[in-house]
Design a protein around this motif. Structure first.
Motif, PDB file in Angstrom:
ATOM      1  N   PHE A  59     -20.186   4.648 -18.686  1.00 57.07           N
ATOM      2  CA  PHE A  59     -19.340   5.489 -17.846  1.00 57.07           C
ATOM      3  C   PHE A  59     -20.215   6.475 -17.063  1.00 57.07           C
ATOM      4  N   VAL A  60     -20.662   6.046 -15.903  1.00 62.58           N
ATOM      5  CA  VAL A  60     -21.652   6.788 -15.114  1.00 62.58           C
ATOM      6  C   VAL A  60     -21.156   8.183 -14.751  1.00 62.58           C
ATOM      7  N   GLU A  61     -19.915   8.304 -14.291  1.00 62.00           N
ATOM      8  CA  GLU A  61     -19.396   9.623 -13.905  1.00 62.00           C
ATOM      9  C   GLU A  61     -19.339  10.563 -15.100  1.00 62.00           C
ATOM     10  N   ARG A  62     -18.999  10.034 -16.243  1.00 58.35           N
ATOM     11  CA  ARG A  62     -18.947  10.861 -17.463  1.00 58.35           C
ATOM     12  C   ARG A  62     -20.345  11.322 -17.860  1.00 58.35           C
ATOM     13  N   VAL A  63     -21.318  10.425 -17.761  1.00 60.51           N
ATOM     14  CA  VAL A  63     -22.713  10.794 -18.051  1.00 60.51           C
ATOM     15  C   VAL A  63     -23.166  11.892 -17.095  1.00 60.51           C
ATOM     16  N   GLN A  64     -22.828  11.776 -15.823  1.00 56.28           N
ATOM     17  CA  GLN A  64     -23.203  12.796 -14.837  1.00 56.28           C
ATOM     18  C   GLN A  64     -22.559  14.140 -15.178  1.00 56.28           C
ATOM     19  N   GLU A  65     -21.278  14.111 -15.540  1.00 55.94           N
ATOM     20  CA  GLU A  65     -20.564  15.336 -15.911  1.00 55.94           C
ATOM     21  C   GLU A  65     -21.206  15.979 -17.145  1.00 55.94           C
ATOM     22  N   GLN A  66     -21.525  15.167 -18.141  1.00 55.43           N
ATOM     23  CA  GLN A  66     -22.137  15.701 -19.355  1.00 55.43           C
ATOM     24  C   GLN A  66     -23.538  16.240 -19.085  1.00 55.43           C
ATOM     25  N   ALA A  67     -24.279  15.614 -18.217  1.00 53.55           N
ATOM     26  CA  ALA A  67     -25.612  16.115 -17.851  1.00 53.55           C
ATOM     27  C   ALA A  67     -25.489  17.510 -17.242  1.00 53.55           C
ATOM     28  N   ARG A  68     -24.511  17.690 -16.374  1.00 48.45           N
ATOM     29  CA  ARG A  68     -24.298  19.012 -15.772  1.00 48.45           C
ATOM     30  C   ARG A  68     -23.913  20.033 -16.839  1.00 48.45           C
ATOM     31  N   TYR A  69     -23.003  19.662 -17.712  1.00 51.52           N
ATOM     32  CA  TYR A  69     -22.536  20.592 -18.732  1.00 51.52           C
ATOM     33  C   TYR A  69     -23.668  21.016 -19.667  1.00 51.52           C
ATOM     34  N   PHE A  70     -24.414  20.045 -20.184  1.00 51.35           N
ATOM     35  CA  PHE A  70     -25.473  20.335 -21.152  1.00 51.35           C
ATOM     36  C   PHE A  70     -26.780  20.766 -20.492  1.00 51.35           C
ATOM     37  N   SER A  71     -26.800  20.777 -19.152  1.00 51.07           N
ATOM     38  CA  SER A  71     -28.001  21.160 -18.385  1.00 51.07           C
ATOM     39  C   SER A  71     -29.210  20.319 -18.780  1.00 51.07           C
ATOM     40  N   ILE A  72     -28.992  19.011 -18.811  1.00 51.04           N
ATOM     41  CA  ILE A  72     -30.083  18.075 -19.101  1.00 51.04           C
ATOM     42  C   ILE A  72     -30.074  16.982 -18.035  1.00 51.04           C
ATOM     43  N   PRO A  73     -31.202  16.327 -17.831  1.00 50.39           N
ATOM     44  CA  PRO A  73     -31.226  15.213 -16.880  1.00 50.39           C
ATOM     45  C   PRO A  73     -30.301  14.089 -17.348  1.00 50.39           C
ATOM     46  N   GLU A  74     -29.715  13.380 -16.402  1.00 50.70           N
ATOM     47  CA  GLU A  74     -28.813  12.279 -16.735  1.00 50.70           C
ATOM     48  C   GLU A  74     -29.465  11.292 -17.697  1.00 50.70           C
ATOM     49  N   GLU A  75     -30.771  11.065 -17.535  1.00 49.80           N
ATOM     50  CA  GLU A  75     -31.482  10.104 -18.386  1.00 49.80           C
ATOM     51  C   GLU A  75     -31.486  10.533 -19.852  1.00 49.80           C
ATOM     52  N   GLN A  76     -31.301  11.828 -20.110  1.00 46.95           N
ATOM     53  CA  GLN A  76     -31.325  12.324 -21.492  1.00 46.95           C
ATOM     54  C   GLN A  76     -29.958  12.344 -22.163  1.00 46.95           C
ATOM     55  N   VAL A  77     -28.895  12.112 -21.392  1.00 46.05           N
ATOM     56  CA  VAL A  77     -27.550  12.169 -21.970  1.00 46.05           C
ATOM     57  C   VAL A  77     -27.389  11.127 -23.069  1.00 46.05           C
ATOM     58  N   THR A  78     -27.753   9.892 -22.795  1.00 46.83           N
ATOM     59  CA  THR A  78     -27.550   8.854 -23.813  1.00 46.83           C
ATOM     60  C   THR A  78     -28.481   9.043 -25.013  1.00 46.83           C
ATOM     61  N   ASP A  79     -29.679   9.603 -24.783  1.00 49.56           N
ATOM     62  CA  ASP A  79     -30.554   9.913 -25.920  1.00 49.56           C
ATOM     63  C   ASP A  79     -29.891  10.967 -26.813  1.00 49.56           C
ATOM     64  N   THR A  80     -29.301  11.981 -26.171  1.00 51.94           N
ATOM     65  CA  THR A  80     -28.604  13.027 -26.923  1.00 51.94           C
ATOM     66  C   THR A  80     -27.363  12.447 -27.595  1.00 51.94           C
TER      67      THR A  80
END
Length: 145
Positions: A59-80
């Motif tokens: 879910f690309v849009e969700r990953v982008q939203e979570q990256a903004r919220y957690f202040s991390i690069p999109e590439e790190q969302v799935t690692d987190t």
């Protein structure tokens, strides 16, 4: 205790407590959703109140939203998200308690229900938030449970 809650979606349900639950290995498990076995039946639950980072990038849009919220690069969302998934799996080792009203948690093809998960007087949602692995977000409970 009979599991009556999900027979009719139109009627308000009472809280049910499922004690002695066990985590079931499933490809659907992540930080805030997981399969649980209780008295020989398997259910898919999603936590009330929290949203853990996505553990896969579907879910690309969700990953982008979570990256903004957690202040991390999109590439790190799935690692987190994978880290949250591991923390949830570790938290749910052995037996735990699920509190649910069998409310529809809107998932994929499998029916998913909202739940509060407790183990050793600790709530999984709070455990994830305390470690920065979830945000307060998502479905609140409608009443005191």
């Amino acid at each position: 205790m009979a599991l009556t809650g999900w027979a009719d979606d139109d009627e308000p349900q009472k809280w049910e407590t499922l004690e002695g639950c066990e985590l079931v290995k499933s490809a659907l498990n992540d930080g805030d959703s997981f399969s649980v076995k209780h008295r020989g039946e398997t259910y898919l639950f999603r936590l009330y109140w929290v949203d853990a980072p996505e553990s896969i990038g579907t879910f690309v849009e969700r990953v982008q939203e979570q990256a903004r919220y957690f202040s991390i690069p999109e590439e790190q969302v799935t690692d987190t998200g994978q880290l949250a998934k591991r923390h949830t799996r570790n938290f749910l080792r052995g037996e735990f308690t699920v509190h649910t009203k069998w409310a529809d948690a809107r998932g994929g093809k499998e029916k998913r229900f909202f739940a509060i998960v407790e183990k050793d007087d600790t709530y999984l949602s709070q455990h994830l938030i305390d470690r920065g692995l979830a945000r307060i977000y998502g479905m609140p409970t409608e009443d005191k449970w």
